[in-house]
Design an enzyme around this catalytic site. Structure first.
Site, PDB file in Angstrom:
ATOM      1  N   CYS A   2      38.639  27.136  29.564  1.00  0.00           N
ATOM      2  CA  CYS A   2      37.745  25.979  29.585  1.00  0.00           C
ATOM      3  C   CYS A   2      36.595  26.221  30.556  1.00  0.00           C
ATOM      4  O   CYS A   2      36.787  26.749  31.642  1.00  0.00           O
ATOM      5  CB  CYS A   2      38.436  24.681  29.955  1.00  0.00           C
ATOM      6  SG  CYS A   2      39.773  24.244  28.870  1.00  0.00           S
ATOM      7  N   GLY A 100      41.823  22.770  33.477  1.00  0.00           N
ATOM      8  CA  GLY A 100      43.105  22.811  34.183  1.00  0.00           C
ATOM      9  C   GLY A 100      44.153  22.065  33.381  1.00  0.00           C
ATOM     10  O   GLY A 100      43.988  21.837  32.180  1.00  0.00           O
ATOM     11  N   GLU A 478      47.392  50.105  28.467  1.00  0.00           N
ATOM     12  CA  GLU A 478      46.085  49.456  28.444  1.00  0.00           C
ATOM     13  C   GLU A 478      45.394  49.648  27.088  1.00  0.00           C
ATOM     14  O   GLU A 478      44.819  48.711  26.530  1.00  0.00           O
ATOM     15  CB  GLU A 478      45.231  49.994  29.602  1.00  0.00           C
ATOM     16  CG  GLU A 478      43.801  49.491  29.651  1.00  0.00           C
ATOM     17  CD  GLU A 478      43.659  47.980  29.707  1.00  0.00           C
ATOM     18  OE1 GLU A 478      44.652  47.270  29.912  1.00  0.00           O
ATOM     19  OE2 GLU A 478      42.531  47.503  29.488  1.00  0.00           O
ATOM     20  N   GLU A 485      44.450  42.972  21.285  1.00  0.00           N
ATOM     21  CA  GLU A 485      43.771  41.707  21.591  1.00  0.00           C
ATOM     22  C   GLU A 485      42.479  41.518  20.809  1.00  0.00           C
ATOM     23  O   GLU A 485      42.112  40.391  20.504  1.00  0.00           O
ATOM     24  CB  GLU A 485      43.561  41.498  23.099  1.00  0.00           C
ATOM     25  CG  GLU A 485      42.522  42.328  23.770  1.00  0.00           C
ATOM     26  CD  GLU A 485      42.382  42.031  25.264  1.00  0.00           C
ATOM     27  OE1 GLU A 485      42.506  40.883  25.682  1.00  0.00           O
ATOM     28  OE2 GLU A 485      42.131  42.987  26.018  1.00  0.00           O
ATOM     29  N   HIS A 501      64.975  56.627  22.066  1.00  0.00           N
ATOM     30  CA  HIS A 501      66.051  55.683  22.402  1.00  0.00           C
ATOM     31  C   HIS A 501      65.966  54.412  21.563  1.00  0.00           C
ATOM     32  O   HIS A 501      66.499  53.376  21.946  1.00  0.00           O
ATOM     33  CB  HIS A 501      66.014  55.364  23.901  1.00  0.00           C
ATOM     34  CG  HIS A 501      66.240  56.583  24.734  1.00  0.00           C
ATOM     35  ND1 HIS A 501      67.470  57.186  24.858  1.00  0.00           N
ATOM     36  CD2 HIS A 501      65.370  57.367  25.430  1.00  0.00           C
ATOM     37  CE1 HIS A 501      67.362  58.268  25.616  1.00  0.00           C
ATOM     38  NE2 HIS A 501      66.099  58.400  25.971  1.00  0.00           N
ATOM     39  N   LYS A 600      38.918  34.204  28.698  1.00  0.00           N
ATOM     40  CA  LYS A 600      38.697  35.229  29.719  1.00  0.00           C
ATOM     41  C   LYS A 600      39.478  34.958  30.991  1.00  0.00           C
ATOM     42  O   LYS A 600      40.059  35.847  31.579  1.00  0.00           O
ATOM     43  CB  LYS A 600      37.199  35.281  30.022  1.00  0.00           C
ATOM     44  CG  LYS A 600      36.798  36.288  31.072  1.00  0.00           C
ATOM     45  CD  LYS A 600      36.783  37.662  30.483  1.00  0.00           C
ATOM     46  CE  LYS A 600      36.386  38.733  31.478  1.00  0.00           C
ATOM     47  NZ  LYS A 600      36.870  40.042  31.035  1.00  0.00           N
TER      48      LYS A 600
HETATM   49  O1  M6R Z   1      40.969  37.765  35.711  1.00  0.00           O
HETATM   50  P1  M6R Z   1      42.252  38.567  35.730  1.00  0.00           P
HETATM   51  O2  M6R Z   1      42.004  40.023  36.007  1.00  0.00           O
HETATM   52  O3  M6R Z   1      43.266  37.988  36.661  1.00  0.00           O
HETATM   53  O4  M6R Z   1      42.825  38.440  34.275  1.00  0.00           O
HETATM   54  C1  M6R Z   1      44.074  38.992  33.965  1.00  0.00           C
HETATM   55  C2  M6R Z   1      44.306  39.047  32.468  1.00  0.00           C
HETATM   56  O5  M6R Z   1      44.260  37.763  31.925  1.00  0.00           O
HETATM   57  C3  M6R Z   1      43.261  39.923  31.761  1.00  0.00           C
HETATM   58  O6  M6R Z   1      43.226  41.208  32.289  1.00  0.00           O
HETATM   59  C4  M6R Z   1      43.571  40.012  30.251  1.00  0.00           C
HETATM   60  O7  M6R Z   1      44.746  40.724  30.042  1.00  0.00           O
HETATM   61  C5  M6R Z   1      42.391  40.644  29.508  1.00  0.00           C
HETATM   62  N1  M6R Z   1      42.061  39.879  28.346  1.00  0.00           N
HETATM   63  C6  M6R Z   1      42.643  42.019  29.047  1.00  0.00           C
HETATM   64  O8  M6R Z   1      41.584  42.574  28.363  1.00  0.00           O
END
Ligand code: M6R
Length: 605
Positions: A2, A100, A478, A485, A501, A600
């Site tokens: 948000c 929030g 990663e 995603e 395994h 994000k």
């Molecule tokens: O802002 P942050 O680094 O704490 O965010 C952590 C995760 O939400 C973030 O890295 C998420 O996994 C990304 N979308 C990955 O590309």
């Protein structure tokens, strides 16, 4: 998670709000809305991306110099026009945007219903305008303060009222909010890019600080209405840093910014033959640390896995890496000689912040690696390491990850430099190689074409595996996250030796396996693991350093990356994986910068 924006000033609020929301859309994009106040409050809301709201607004008279806006990532109630913010009080005179979660909303809601309030949405937020209206006794600030005292949970709020049209009231607790200071106009926003077109001067708010935002003044107060003085923070990047700059998407722009971002992270911290000095850390501050916990979420957690190896190998200090949402509820054994390091691009991730607070409660020293100056983790940790990657807008993290890796290598060298766990010459070699990484990542970006071609071959797949051993396994995690995603292809990362395994049962003719094999010491073992899947029909895409020439016949496709020392190979190896995910998602026609269901900054638990 948000995005909030608010404007009061001399200009039309509508365009400023919509423009601000466009810069915050990365925080949530399942619906959006604005309220503009011009004697009466007019509210327009629309399900879906911001463009839906923009076209709806064209048909409504939204003149007025005061307003609030919101872009949503749904938590309570499906994305819909009704559930979008702003939410109005029963009389329609009070409008609220919220980022929030109000954890006790059910209890508050049932009390309000008993008072005769009629709810129209399924959201937790709707209790807020009704409660503020109930508590209103001629002073909006008083009503907001009284209301927040009844709340449990997290919130950043922007509130306007027809009865007090000369102001916006705002407050934050555990959700980000900043104030933008203009000339004859002022702003609130969840993040700096939303207001950067108008001002570079901001107040960074702390929890439980209330803002009375007027056209010509901004006042911060606490619960007792005592005035709080705040220094003005001058933003050191401009609006262009938060634009696509000729690229089709933020993600690809940010991938290409990585050489420069790495330079910024290294800058003034690492130099050949010189000791590493970290901002605001005294020589003795970390000398008693006997154990490190790295705590983070998502991509930042993956960076932490690489950090573990770097810190352990160079300094000999044992490191645990935890997912923040697990760490906070598993009663970790912590003491004053434990350093808890949180890694967070945004610095606002709810679980990571909670982990940091838990560590502080246990008397641990805390260290934050973050990209956002003034973010919650940066303010609450004892020590802060800013990655200085510049704003990362794409939901899929790329340059933030790579600079987190650099930060972790620097930290590992820092912790190692006064110990004799490895020879000084080894540390110097790592340092010299670290300084070559901006150039090597530039080289690694030349895998763009190869990644695009492979994307054309594999974009119709429904399951893709990533394999690696040692640090390659951390990078595989990663790479796999990146792919799933943004392209929605199911993907699993596995340690090379683990496949047999169980998961090898899933390999059949044509199954795509992205195999990372960058470490000479593990090369033979990894090749055996690759053979195990080749035998079962897998299609292998290898990520290998230039220097590997005797590579056998197991690979169907190979992407070569620049040579570096194995410890630093994650930095170069991740680049083709980022590019591959990007091109697969493009080929599939996915919304690369705003993948479905994601946001994000995850400021809720
Ligand atoms: O802002 P942050 O680094 O704490 O965010 C952590 C995760 O939400 C973030 O890295 C998420 O996994 C990304 N979308 C990955 O590309």
């Amino acid at each position: 998670m948000c995005g909030i924006v608010g404007y009061i000033g001399k200009n039309g609020a509508k365009d400023i709000l919509l423009d601000g929301l466009s810069k915050l859309e990365y925080r949530g994009y399942d619906s959006a809305g604005i309220s503009v106040l011009n004697k009466k409050i007019t509210t327009v809301k629309a399900k879906g991306q911001l463009k839906n709201l923009v076209s709806k607004c064209e048909k409504v008279d939204l003149n007025g110099n005061v307003g609030i806006g919101h872009t949503r990532w749904a938590t309570h109630g499906e994305p819909s026009d009704i559930n979008s913010h702003p939410h109005l009080s029963m009389s329609g005179k009070i409008s609220v945007v919220h980022n929030g979660i109000i954890e006790n909303y059910e209890e508050l809601k049932s009390n309000l219903i008993k008072d005769g309030v009629k709810f129209v949405s399924e959201t937790d937020t709707e209790v807020l305008p009704h409660l503020i209206e109930k508590n209103y006794n001629g002073d909006l600030l008083d009503a907001v303060i009284k209301t927040t005292k009844a709340l449990k949970g997290s919130y950043a709020l922007g509130i306007i009222s027809e009865d007090e049209p000369d102001k916006i009231i705002a407050v934050r607790k555990d959700s980000p909010l900043i104030v933008g200071l203009g000339n004859g106009e002022n702003f609130i926003a969840s993040d700096i890019p939303a207001i950067l077109k108008h001002t570079k001067e901001v107040y960074l708010l702390n929890d439980n600080e209330f803002v009375i935002l007027k056209k010509d003044s901004v006042k911060l107060v606490d619960f007792d209405k005592n005035e709080i003085k705040r220094d003005v923070y001058k933003v050191d990047f401009d609006d262009t840093a938060a634009q696509k700059g000729g690229f089709d998407h933020f993600m690809i722009k940010e991938i290409y910014e990585q050489p420069q971002a790495i330079k910024s992270t290294l800058n003034a911290r690492v130099a050949k033959g010189e000791k590493i000095v970290l901002d605001n850390i005294g020589a003795d501050d970390l000398k008693d640390i006997s154990r490190v916990f790295i705590v983070a979420c998502g991509t930042a957690y993956h960076a932490g896995l690489v950090g573990k190896t770097a810190i352990e190998r160079l300094s000999g200090i044992p490191v645990d890496v935890d997912i923040a949402s697990e760490f906070r509820y598993r009663n970790p054994i912590l003491d004053k000689n434990t350093l808890v390091m949180v890694i967070s691009q945004s610095g606002e991730t709810a679980d990571t912040l909670a982990a940091l607070r838990l560590a502080k409660e246990h008397g641990c020293k805390t260290f934050a690696i973050t990209n956002v100056v003034g973010s919650s983790v940066s303010r609450e940790a004892d020590f802060v390491f800013y990655t200085h990657a510049g704003p990362e807008i794409a939901v899929a993290s790329t340059k933030a990850y790579i600079t987190q890796l650099i930060a972790l290598y620097i930290f590992a060298l820092y912790m190692a430099q006064d110990k004799n766990y490895v020879e000084k010459s080894v540390l110097e070699d790592v340092k010299s190689e670290l300084l070559t990484l901006p150039e090597k990542v530039k080289e690694a970006l030349k895998t763009d074409d190869a990644a695009k071609k492979i994307a054309d071959d594999i974009y119709k797949e429904t399951d893709i595996f990533y394999l690696g051993r040692g640090l390659d396994y951390a990078v595989a995690m990663e790479g796999s996250l990146k792919l799933k995603e943004i392209s929605y292809i199911h993907s699993e990362p596995y340690a090379g030796g683990e496949l047999k395994h169980g998961p090898i049962a899933l390999i059949e003719k044509g199954t795509v396996v992205i195999a990372l094999n960058t470490n000479n010491e593990l090369k033979g073992k990894m090749e055996s693991n690759i053979k195990e899947v080749v035998t079962r029909g897998a299609y292998i895409v290898g990520i290998l350093p230039e220097g590997f020439t005797d590579i056998g016949e197991s690979y169907d496709k190979i992407i070569k990356i620049p040579d570096t020392i194995p410890l630093l190979a994650p930095v170069t190896a991740v680049v083709p994986l980022q590019l591959l995910s990007y091109y697969v998602a493009i080929k599939k026609g996915c919304n690369v910068d705003k993948p479905r269901n994601l946001a994000k900054s995850v400021t809720v638990e």
